[in-house]
Motif scaffolding. Structure first.
Motif, PDB file in Angstrom:
ATOM      1  N   ILE A  51      48.315 -41.669  -5.904  1.00  0.00           N
ATOM      2  CA  ILE A  51      47.080 -41.530  -6.685  1.00  0.00           C
ATOM      3  C   ILE A  51      46.105 -40.661  -5.899  1.00  0.00           C
ATOM      4  O   ILE A  51      45.560 -41.094  -4.885  1.00  0.00           O
ATOM      5  CB  ILE A  51      46.445 -42.910  -6.950  1.00  0.00           C
ATOM      6  N   PRO A  52      45.871 -39.423  -6.335  1.00  0.00           N
ATOM      7  CA  PRO A  52      44.878 -38.584  -5.649  1.00  0.00           C
ATOM      8  C   PRO A  52      43.465 -38.947  -6.114  1.00  0.00           C
ATOM      9  O   PRO A  52      43.239 -39.195  -7.299  1.00  0.00           O
ATOM     10  CB  PRO A  52      45.266 -37.166  -6.085  1.00  0.00           C
ATOM     11  N   ALA A  53      42.533 -38.972  -5.174  1.00  0.00           N
ATOM     12  CA  ALA A  53      41.152 -39.310  -5.540  1.00  0.00           C
ATOM     13  C   ALA A  53      40.197 -38.689  -4.536  1.00  0.00           C
ATOM     14  O   ALA A  53      40.487 -38.632  -3.340  1.00  0.00           O
ATOM     15  CB  ALA A  53      40.971 -40.834  -5.572  1.00  0.00           C
ATOM     16  N   ARG A  54      39.056 -38.246  -5.035  1.00  0.00           N
ATOM     17  CA  ARG A  54      38.023 -37.683  -4.160  1.00  0.00           C
ATOM     18  C   ARG A  54      36.653 -37.992  -4.742  1.00  0.00           C
ATOM     19  O   ARG A  54      36.503 -38.214  -5.946  1.00  0.00           O
ATOM     20  CB  ARG A  54      38.194 -36.174  -4.000  1.00  0.00           C
ATOM     21  N   MET A  55      35.670 -38.009  -3.875  1.00  0.00           N
ATOM     22  CA  MET A  55      34.312 -38.350  -4.291  1.00  0.00           C
ATOM     23  C   MET A  55      33.607 -37.172  -4.957  1.00  0.00           C
ATOM     24  O   MET A  55      32.723 -37.359  -5.781  1.00  0.00           O
ATOM     25  CB  MET A  55      33.490 -38.814  -3.076  1.00  0.00           C
ATOM     26  N   ALA A  56      33.985 -35.956  -4.601  1.00  0.00           N
ATOM     27  CA  ALA A  56      33.254 -34.767  -5.044  1.00  0.00           C
ATOM     28  C   ALA A  56      33.732 -34.261  -6.398  1.00  0.00           C
ATOM     29  O   ALA A  56      34.018 -33.086  -6.573  1.00  0.00           O
ATOM     30  CB  ALA A  56      33.366 -33.667  -4.005  1.00  0.00           C
ATOM     31  N   SER A  57      33.817 -35.146  -7.376  1.00  0.00           N
ATOM     32  CA  SER A  57      34.180 -34.719  -8.728  1.00  0.00           C
ATOM     33  C   SER A  57      33.088 -33.830  -9.284  1.00  0.00           C
ATOM     34  O   SER A  57      31.896 -34.091  -9.092  1.00  0.00           O
ATOM     35  CB  SER A  57      34.378 -35.945  -9.622  1.00  0.00           C
ATOM     36  N   THR A  58      33.474 -32.778  -9.981  1.00  0.00           N
ATOM     37  CA  THR A  58      32.478 -31.835 -10.517  1.00  0.00           C
ATOM     38  C   THR A  58      31.746 -32.407 -11.722  1.00  0.00           C
ATOM     39  O   THR A  58      30.592 -32.062 -11.971  1.00  0.00           O
ATOM     40  CB  THR A  58      33.159 -30.512 -10.912  1.00  0.00           C
ATOM     41  N   ARG A  59      32.402 -33.285 -12.500  1.00  0.00           N
ATOM     42  CA  ARG A  59      31.768 -33.814 -13.714  1.00  0.00           C
ATOM     43  C   ARG A  59      31.087 -35.161 -13.490  1.00  0.00           C
ATOM     44  O   ARG A  59      30.141 -35.495 -14.188  1.00  0.00           O
ATOM     45  CB  ARG A  59      32.802 -33.920 -14.839  1.00  0.00           C
ATOM     46  N   LEU A  60      31.582 -35.947 -12.548  1.00  0.00           N
ATOM     47  CA  LEU A  60      30.999 -37.275 -12.288  1.00  0.00           C
ATOM     48  C   LEU A  60      31.112 -37.562 -10.800  1.00  0.00           C
ATOM     49  O   LEU A  60      32.180 -37.911 -10.296  1.00  0.00           O
ATOM     50  CB  LEU A  60      31.728 -38.358 -13.095  1.00  0.00           C
ATOM     51  N   PRO A  88      56.616 -48.102  -4.374  1.00  0.00           N
ATOM     52  CA  PRO A  88      55.368 -48.224  -3.622  1.00  0.00           C
ATOM     53  C   PRO A  88      54.262 -47.361  -4.211  1.00  0.00           C
ATOM     54  O   PRO A  88      54.521 -46.331  -4.834  1.00  0.00           O
ATOM     55  CB  PRO A  88      55.750 -47.760  -2.210  1.00  0.00           C
ATOM     56  N   VAL A  89      53.024 -47.797  -4.013  1.00  0.00           N
ATOM     57  CA  VAL A  89      51.851 -47.081  -4.512  1.00  0.00           C
ATOM     58  C   VAL A  89      50.973 -46.705  -3.326  1.00  0.00           C
ATOM     59  O   VAL A  89      50.641 -47.557  -2.505  1.00  0.00           O
ATOM     60  CB  VAL A  89      51.048 -47.944  -5.507  1.00  0.00           C
ATOM     61  N   VAL A  90      50.602 -45.432  -3.258  1.00  0.00           N
ATOM     62  CA  VAL A  90      49.777 -44.928  -2.161  1.00  0.00           C
ATOM     63  C   VAL A  90      48.625 -44.137  -2.757  1.00  0.00           C
ATOM     64  O   VAL A  90      48.810 -43.387  -3.720  1.00  0.00           O
ATOM     65  CB  VAL A  90      50.595 -44.020  -1.216  1.00  0.00           C
ATOM     66  N   VAL A  91      47.444 -44.295  -2.188  1.00  0.00           N
ATOM     67  CA  VAL A  91      46.300 -43.492  -2.603  1.00  0.00           C
ATOM     68  C   VAL A  91      46.119 -42.359  -1.601  1.00  0.00           C
ATOM     69  O   VAL A  91      46.112 -42.576  -0.387  1.00  0.00           O
ATOM     70  CB  VAL A  91      45.016 -44.340  -2.683  1.00  0.00           C
ATOM     71  N   ALA A  92      46.025 -41.127  -2.133  1.00  0.00           N
ATOM     72  CA  ALA A  92      45.755 -39.946  -1.306  1.00  0.00           C
ATOM     73  C   ALA A  92      44.281 -39.613  -1.497  1.00  0.00           C
ATOM     74  O   ALA A  92      43.895 -39.036  -2.512  1.00  0.00           O
ATOM     75  CB  ALA A  92      46.641 -38.780  -1.728  1.00  0.00           C
ATOM     76  N   ALA A  93      43.456 -40.006  -0.531  1.00  0.00           N
ATOM     77  CA  ALA A  93      42.006 -39.919  -0.697  1.00  0.00           C
ATOM     78  C   ALA A  93      41.417 -38.743   0.067  1.00  0.00           C
ATOM     79  O   ALA A  93      41.905 -38.372   1.137  1.00  0.00           O
ATOM     80  CB  ALA A  93      41.356 -41.216  -0.226  1.00  0.00           C
ATOM     81  N   GLY A  94      40.347 -38.219  -0.500  1.00  0.00           N
ATOM     82  CA  GLY A  94      39.625 -37.157   0.181  1.00  0.00           C
ATOM     83  C   GLY A  94      38.448 -37.679   0.982  1.00  0.00           C
ATOM     84  O   GLY A  94      37.777 -36.903   1.670  1.00  0.00           O
ATOM     85  N   ASP A  95      38.204 -39.000   0.897  1.00  0.00           N
ATOM     86  CA  ASP A  95      37.033 -39.568   1.541  1.00  0.00           C
ATOM     87  C   ASP A  95      37.331 -40.961   2.082  1.00  0.00           C
ATOM     88  O   ASP A  95      38.090 -41.735   1.474  1.00  0.00           O
ATOM     89  CB  ASP A  95      35.868 -39.649   0.546  1.00  0.00           C
ATOM     90  N   ALA A  96      36.696 -41.293   3.202  1.00  0.00           N
ATOM     91  CA  ALA A  96      36.936 -42.573   3.855  1.00  0.00           C
ATOM     92  C   ALA A  96      36.498 -43.751   2.996  1.00  0.00           C
ATOM     93  O   ALA A  96      37.083 -44.835   3.067  1.00  0.00           O
ATOM     94  CB  ALA A  96      36.207 -42.602   5.202  1.00  0.00           C
ATOM     95  N   GLU A  97      35.473 -43.558   2.146  1.00  0.00           N
ATOM     96  CA  GLU A  97      34.988 -44.654   1.309  1.00  0.00           C
ATOM     97  C   GLU A  97      36.077 -45.139   0.347  1.00  0.00           C
ATOM     98  O   GLU A  97      36.168 -46.332   0.045  1.00  0.00           O
ATOM     99  CB  GLU A  97      33.764 -44.216   0.502  1.00  0.00           C
ATOM    100  N   ILE A  98      36.888 -44.211  -0.140  1.00  0.00           N
ATOM    101  CA  ILE A  98      37.977 -44.581  -1.056  1.00  0.00           C
ATOM    102  C   ILE A  98      39.033 -45.379  -0.312  1.00  0.00           C
ATOM    103  O   ILE A  98      39.518 -46.417  -0.786  1.00  0.00           O
ATOM    104  CB  ILE A  98      38.601 -43.321  -1.700  1.00  0.00           C
ATOM    105  N   CYS A  99      39.381 -44.911   0.884  1.00  0.00           N
ATOM    106  CA  CYS A  99      40.371 -45.628   1.689  1.00  0.00           C
ATOM    107  C   CYS A  99      39.881 -47.028   2.039  1.00  0.00           C
ATOM    108  O   CYS A  99      40.682 -47.976   2.099  1.00  0.00           O
ATOM    109  CB  CYS A  99      40.679 -44.854   2.965  1.00  0.00           C
ATOM    110  N   ALA A 100      38.591 -47.185   2.251  1.00  0.00           N
ATOM    111  CA  ALA A 100      38.047 -48.498   2.592  1.00  0.00           C
ATOM    112  C   ALA A 100      38.300 -49.495   1.469  1.00  0.00           C
ATOM    113  O   ALA A 100      38.646 -50.663   1.711  1.00  0.00           O
ATOM    114  CB  ALA A 100      36.548 -48.387   2.885  1.00  0.00           C
ATOM    115  N   VAL A 101      38.154 -49.040   0.216  1.00  0.00           N
ATOM    116  CA  VAL A 101      38.406 -49.913  -0.934  1.00  0.00           C
ATOM    117  C   VAL A 101      39.874 -50.307  -0.998  1.00  0.00           C
ATOM    118  O   VAL A 101      40.219 -51.491  -1.134  1.00  0.00           O
ATOM    119  CB  VAL A 101      37.983 -49.222  -2.254  1.00  0.00           C
TER     120      VAL A 101
END
Length: 199
Positions: A51-60, A88-101
């Protein structure tokens, strides 16, 4: 008949109801055999959901942490991916806050370069860390902004990718509203057969 051929009919013993039950049982047995084969085929595939995720979404901005019924969005997505129970499920995060969750839930999270331009780049970067031995046959990209996705949809994707003739697959639905909305990703599908087609 006019050709002089004697027409014979062979019927199983019993009345019509009994014959109907026999046919029904045969259909059920065939259906169960198909399901069992499908389950065997899927079980033989080593799949991983990233699951890719990042905080810097352009729309939200900060979208992965948006509160939805008391949980951050990324948690909803992660829990639905786990519920699919296909690997297995892995999150590929662009930010430490996402990994913390995710790590707070006991799940694995790989922190990637926040400047990567696309989710697929983030997935590749994460796989370079967690899949150096190339243990997985299939990688499923589950978008981090799909908190309402049904787990069975991931099984549908895996079923498609179980076909050796398929290298890449994606889920689509008929577009019924807002065809000109640039925020809705669209595909053109040809050669539709059953529930499959080519993009």
């Amino acid at each position: 008949n006019r050709l002089g051929v004697k027409r014979t009919t062979t019927r199983p013993p019993g009345n019509g109801l009994f014959r109907g039950v026999q046919t029904h049982d045969l259909c059920m047995a065939f259906g169960l055999a198909v399901i069992a084969f499908r389950m065997f085929l899927l079980a033989s595939i080593k799949a991983i959901i990233v699951i890719p995720a990042r905080m810097a979404s352009t729309r939200l901005k900060h979208k992965p942490l948006a509160d939805i019924y008391g949980k951050p969005m990324i948690q909803h997505v992660f829990e639905r991916a786990v519920a699919a129970d296909i690997g297995p499920v892995v999150v590929a995060a662009g930010d430490a806050e996402i990994c913390a969750v995710i790590r707070g839930l006991g799940g694995p999270c790989v922190l990637t370069d926040p400047h990567l331009p696309r989710g697929s780049d983030r997935i590749f970067a994460a796989l370079e860390t967690i899949n150096r031995e190339r243990r997985f046959d299939v990688v499923i990209n589950m978008q981090g902004d799909q908190p309402t996705a049904e787990p069975r949809l991931l099984t549908d994707v895996l079923s498609c990718l179980a076909d050796p003739a398929v290298d890449v697959g994606t889920l689509v639905v008929p577009l019924r509203h807002n065809p000109d909305d640039p925020n809705i990703v669209k595909v053109v599908v040809t050669g539709v057969s059953g529930r499959r087609g080519r993009c």
